[in-house]
Scaffold this active site. Sequence first.
Site, PDB file in Angstrom:
ATOM      1  N   VAL A 136      -4.346 -46.175   5.666  1.00  0.00           N
ATOM      2  CA  VAL A 136      -4.892 -46.112   7.024  1.00  0.00           C
ATOM      3  C   VAL A 136      -3.774 -46.300   8.043  1.00  0.00           C
ATOM      4  CG1 VAL A 136      -6.505 -47.169   8.641  1.00  0.00           C
ATOM      5  CG2 VAL A 136      -7.108 -46.996   6.222  1.00  0.00           C
ATOM      6  N   GLU A 137      -2.850 -47.211   7.748  1.00  0.00           N
ATOM      7  CA  GLU A 137      -1.794 -47.547   8.700  1.00  0.00           C
ATOM      8  C   GLU A 137      -0.725 -46.459   8.804  1.00  0.00           C
ATOM      9  OE1 GLU A 137      -1.266 -49.898  10.827  1.00  0.00           O
ATOM     10  OE2 GLU A 137      -2.956 -51.207  10.427  1.00  0.00           O
ATOM     11  N   SER A 138      -0.240 -45.993   7.663  1.00  0.00           N
ATOM     12  CA  SER A 138       0.966 -45.158   7.705  1.00  0.00           C
ATOM     13  C   SER A 138       0.924 -43.924   6.826  1.00  0.00           C
ATOM     14  CB  SER A 138       2.167 -46.005   7.268  1.00  0.00           C
ATOM     15  OG  SER A 138       2.024 -46.389   5.906  1.00  0.00           O
TER      16      SER A 138
END
Length: 507
Positions: A136-138
Amino acid sequence: MTQFRLFTVLATIIGSLCATGAQAANYGFIQEQLVLEDTLKPVKDTTFLSEEDLALLVEYIPNEPNEVIQDRLSCIESDMPLVFNNFVRAHIDYFTIRNRKYTRKMLTRENVYFPLFEKYLEKHNMPRDLKYLSIVESGLNPKAASWAGAVGLWQFIKVTGKEYGLEQNQYIDERMDPEKSTDAALRFLKRLYRTYGDWELAMAAYNCGPGNVNKAIRKAGGGKRTFWEIFPHLPRETRSYVPNMTAVIYAMNYAAEHNIFSDSILYTPDVAYLELNKEVDLEKLAEELHLTKEQLMALNPELKTTKIPQHLLNYRIKIPAQSAKLVASANDKDCILLAAAPVKHPEPETAPEPAKSKALLASNTEEKPDKDETKPTDKITYVVRRGDNLSNIAKDYNITVEDLKEWNDIKGSSIMPGQKLLVMKPADEANTTLLAVNKEAAAPAKATPAKSAIEKIKKESLIYHVQPGDTLWTISQKHNGLTVEQIKRLNKLKSNAIQPGQKLILG
């Protein structure tokens, strides 16, 4: 037949887009927050589609009903709640229908980073499914950078990165170091979980900050303490963040059911470590190792330049394991070959420092091992009780407070009832200390310390102290024959919600 199938697939896609039109605006955050190697562009004319995109259009794309999706989510054994609703469904469609290419790419990369994430999640006793948060983040890209200045697999901003010990200067940015940033991210998430006692709220706070989550709780009336209860009062991006996490967990677990497969699987390469003793030009080092500069830098994404200056003495870099022989045979005094390299925040179980190459350390053959390395050690788990502090625990075990803090990665001095602490003791002392340490296990006047401790263990075997990451289901699995409903009945629980430090009757 081919034309009919193409028409059917296109109709399915268009129908899905129309059904989720109300949530379409929320997909924008994915393009802004995740740094993808290929920019996502809306397709308006199939004339300009690549061959790969055309192939995707004619592949079979299942569009499962809600009942099937919900049932599959319920079958995932997770320590985190996987709530299903229309909002979550819209995000699941994004990863299984609209952007299947992205999910395919995550399947390709997962074996590079998931073993590392799982190692640190086990160290911190945290839910294994938190490994998906980096998607989700990166998008599992250690070089990812957002418009807000967040960097790395876990998207640390500068201030938070420094707070968690990630060095940042003109030469290195440890927010992009996979191992160090993973340890830092999990320590941050664990701290947020201790604050809220809920993994969804901890993730929300990771995204928008504790201040915004606290504000949403106040706006919701103060008594509401779950993500979906405060959902309307959270920032727009955060309202999509947790549903996006649920969708990623679903997509990665059921990719095959949606006809999503990776055509290539990447794995973590075998590496050795070099400790640099003085200024080093990595381009020249790469030549000596028969590597390209790009290959060496790819193994060390935290490096911002090919020059490692003198003041970064003893900095460690990764090289391919097969290149280690070249360093050893060269007897290079500019660097020391290490068998392994512990991170800045080592695990409590960290082994002694790795042996250095004999070829490089001939001048240090007279070094003697530390006295602790000559003694076998036992690991003792101590459960913190009310009134305990680090000083009295250290005194009881005849160890130092500094050792206790290092073994358990404690930065301050605060500990909580029910918290488990690791204690390392020489084997010949461990058994004796274990029987005498607990103050509350006061033996009768004529009882021996061993008998007293055994009686206390029997007495407390019926009581369980809830640990961070525990759920009623995971607790029931640790105690054979006990069901979730039995635990709830014994403790008069009306829901499945439990808090770290809470005592549960298990018999």
